[in-house]
Scaffold this motif. Structure first.
Motif, PDB file in Angstrom:
ATOM      1  N   GLY A   1      43.055  33.902  39.048  1.00 60.38           N
ATOM      2  CA  GLY A   1      42.126  32.813  38.787  1.00 60.38           C
ATOM      3  C   GLY A   1      42.840  31.481  38.914  1.00 60.38           C
ATOM      4  O   GLY A   1      43.996  31.393  39.342  1.00 60.38           O
TER       5      GLY A   1
ATOM      6  N   GLY B   1      36.965  30.963  35.829  1.00 61.05           N
ATOM      7  CA  GLY B   1      37.866  31.868  35.117  1.00 61.05           C
ATOM      8  C   GLY B   1      39.300  31.382  35.232  1.00 61.05           C
ATOM      9  O   GLY B   1      39.965  31.606  36.242  1.00 61.05           O
TER      10      GLY B   1
ATOM     11  N   THR C   1      43.385  31.041  34.188  1.00 64.64           N
ATOM     12  CA  THR C   1      44.482  31.882  33.723  1.00 64.64           C
ATOM     13  C   THR C   1      45.703  30.980  33.551  1.00 64.64           C
ATOM     14  O   THR C   1      45.639  29.776  33.759  1.00 64.64           O
ATOM     15  CB  THR C   1      44.759  33.027  34.707  1.00 64.64           C
ATOM     16  OG1 THR C   1      45.710  33.939  34.126  1.00 64.64           O
ATOM     17  CG2 THR C   1      45.287  32.527  36.042  1.00 64.64           C
TER      18      THR C   1
ATOM     19  N   SER D   1      41.225  41.454  39.799  1.00 65.99           N
ATOM     20  CA  SER D   1      40.967  40.045  39.505  1.00 65.99           C
ATOM     21  C   SER D   1      41.581  39.709  38.154  1.00 65.99           C
ATOM     22  O   SER D   1      41.373  40.431  37.177  1.00 65.99           O
ATOM     23  CB  SER D   1      39.458  39.774  39.488  1.00 65.99           C
ATOM     24  OG  SER D   1      38.896  40.055  40.750  1.00 65.99           O
TER      25      SER D   1
ATOM     26  N   PHE E   1      41.981  36.831  35.361  1.00 66.26           N
ATOM     27  CA  PHE E   1      41.657  35.563  34.724  1.00 66.26           C
ATOM     28  C   PHE E   1      40.940  35.835  33.410  1.00 66.26           C
ATOM     29  O   PHE E   1      40.581  36.971  33.099  1.00 66.26           O
ATOM     30  CB  PHE E   1      40.788  34.676  35.630  1.00 66.26           C
ATOM     31  CG  PHE E   1      39.620  35.378  36.269  1.00 66.26           C
ATOM     32  CD1 PHE E   1      38.430  35.565  35.573  1.00 66.26           C
ATOM     33  CD2 PHE E   1      39.705  35.868  37.565  1.00 66.26           C
ATOM     34  CE1 PHE E   1      37.354  36.214  36.147  1.00 66.26           C
ATOM     35  CE2 PHE E   1      38.632  36.525  38.154  1.00 66.26           C
ATOM     36  CZ  PHE E   1      37.452  36.697  37.450  1.00 66.26           C
TER      37      PHE E   1
ATOM     38  N   SER F   1      36.661  39.936  35.343  1.00 69.39           N
ATOM     39  CA  SER F   1      38.115  40.076  35.387  1.00 69.39           C
ATOM     40  C   SER F   1      38.540  41.524  35.125  1.00 69.39           C
ATOM     41  O   SER F   1      37.907  42.238  34.348  1.00 69.39           O
ATOM     42  CB  SER F   1      38.753  39.158  34.338  1.00 69.39           C
ATOM     43  OG  SER F   1      40.148  39.346  34.293  1.00 69.39           O
TER      44      SER F   1
ATOM     45  N   TYR G   1      41.660  41.999  34.028  1.00 71.26           N
ATOM     46  CA  TYR G   1      42.921  41.766  33.309  1.00 71.26           C
ATOM     47  C   TYR G   1      43.175  42.841  32.258  1.00 71.26           C
ATOM     48  O   TYR G   1      44.293  43.354  32.141  1.00 71.26           O
ATOM     49  CB  TYR G   1      42.896  40.382  32.654  1.00 71.26           C
ATOM     50  CG  TYR G   1      44.260  39.953  32.153  1.00 71.26           C
ATOM     51  CD1 TYR G   1      45.150  39.292  32.994  1.00 71.26           C
ATOM     52  CD2 TYR G   1      44.673  40.230  30.851  1.00 71.26           C
ATOM     53  CE1 TYR G   1      46.405  38.913  32.561  1.00 71.26           C
ATOM     54  CE2 TYR G   1      45.929  39.851  30.404  1.00 71.26           C
ATOM     55  CZ  TYR G   1      46.788  39.196  31.268  1.00 71.26           C
ATOM     56  OH  TYR G   1      48.048  38.837  30.828  1.00 71.26           O
TER      57      TYR G   1
ATOM     58  N   HIS H   1      42.654  39.182  28.036  1.00 76.13           N
ATOM     59  CA  HIS H   1      43.263  37.931  28.487  1.00 76.13           C
ATOM     60  C   HIS H   1      43.159  36.910  27.360  1.00 76.13           C
ATOM     61  O   HIS H   1      42.171  36.874  26.623  1.00 76.13           O
ATOM     62  CB  HIS H   1      42.520  37.419  29.718  1.00 76.13           C
ATOM     63  CG  HIS H   1      43.195  36.316  30.452  1.00 76.13           C
ATOM     64  ND1 HIS H   1      43.234  35.015  29.962  1.00 76.13           N
ATOM     65  CD2 HIS H   1      43.856  36.289  31.635  1.00 76.13           C
ATOM     66  CE1 HIS H   1      43.882  34.256  30.827  1.00 76.13           C
ATOM     67  NE2 HIS H   1      44.269  34.987  31.846  1.00 76.13           N
TER      68      HIS H   1
END
Length: 284
Positions: free
Chosen positions: A142, A171, A173, A197, A199, A262, A264, A272
């Protein structure tokens, strides 16, 4: 986990150096090689540094000797140059018997705004990596929060955050959050063959302004202007290429191209960090 020798490209850059510092804390400096176009700029990292210019395949043929996994940090050159630059690293990895390549790509639209040519060039590198015959994992980053936080004094002087994002959500990060995710992608074989992805929860520019106000005791407001006016402003401040790119990013936010789901937590097994947590980490 069997200890691997991991190489990180663009070791002197902001993302590359942050990832190396995180890797040191996880697996030890002796297991890491930093690769930099100008090695002297990366000496302070405390790991072995080897020379590697993305334009020079021979550099990487030498730099990737004895390496088990390489983190290919996306280059910063013009889109028409980046594809071959990244191929130089991929081909050198193959010739050295590197087992795994992990790539820091970017989230965003491949067409529709001035940032799209960069996204499209990254997608081509993603395809090159998938076809390389190596084990691979790809992250799509992101937008970094750090530039906004480094820009607070300017925002204060200008009276607020002014761009063309409208009500779009982004989004964000941070380099620290990405460093943790890429560590996991490098060492966790269950993530091989995935495109992720990376973020946090997407937020609006007004929510960004509110978070900055809360954590820095500022009084910023958000003002949206037209895409054309913002691009012209950024070109004047940053030059034709970077001004167009930055304008394209914020146009992408405006049209929802940085608002998505996301992966993550799938990569790291934790959520995240929130915008407030990332700001606090930046302050500390």
């Amino acid at each position: 986990m069997t200890t691997q020798k991991i190489a990180v490209t663009t070791a002197s850059g902001n993302l590359g150096s942050t990832i190396i510092k995180h890797l040191i804390s996880e697996i030890g400096a002796e297991n890491i090689v930093g690769i930099a176009r100008t090695p002297e700029k990366a000496k302070s990292l405390g790991v072995e540094i080897r020379k590697g210019d993305y334009n020079n395949k021979e550099d990487f043929t030498e730099a990737l000797k004895g390496i088990d996994a390489v983190l290919l940090v996306s280059g910063m050159d013009h889109p028409d140059k980046r594809i071959q630059q990244h191929r130089n690293v991929i081909e050198a990895a193959k010739s050295n018997g590197v087992k795994k390549i992990v790539y820091t790509s970017i989230f965003g639209a491949e067409e529709g705004n001035a940032f799209s040519p960069i996204v499209a060039s990254n997608r081509q590198t993603e395809e090159d990596i998938r076809n390389s015959g190596l084990q691979w994992a790809i992250g799509r980053n992101g937008i970094y929060i750090e530039p906004d936080l480094q820009y607070i004094d300017t925002y204060t002087k200008e009276g607020g955050i002014i761009n063309c994002s409208g009500d779009g959500r982004c989004g964000y990060t941070s380099r620290q959050e990405l460093a943790f995710a890429y560590f996991k992608m490098l060492i966790n074989d269950s993530l091989i063959g995935g495109t992720y992805s990376l973020f946090g929860e997407p937020i609006s520019q007004q929510e960004l302004a509110s978070a900055i106000n809360k954590n820095f005791d500022t009084n910023l407001v958000y003002k949206s202007i037209s895409v054309a006016d913002y691009v012209n402003d950024r070109k004047e401040a940053l030059g034709e290429f970077m001004g167009t790119v930055i304008g394209g990013i914020y146009e992408g936010i405006r049209t929802g191209k940085f608002d998505g789901i996301s992966d993550y937590q799938k990569v790291t097994q934790r959520k995240h960090k929130s915008i407030d947590e990332m700001i606090q980490e930046f302050k500390n």
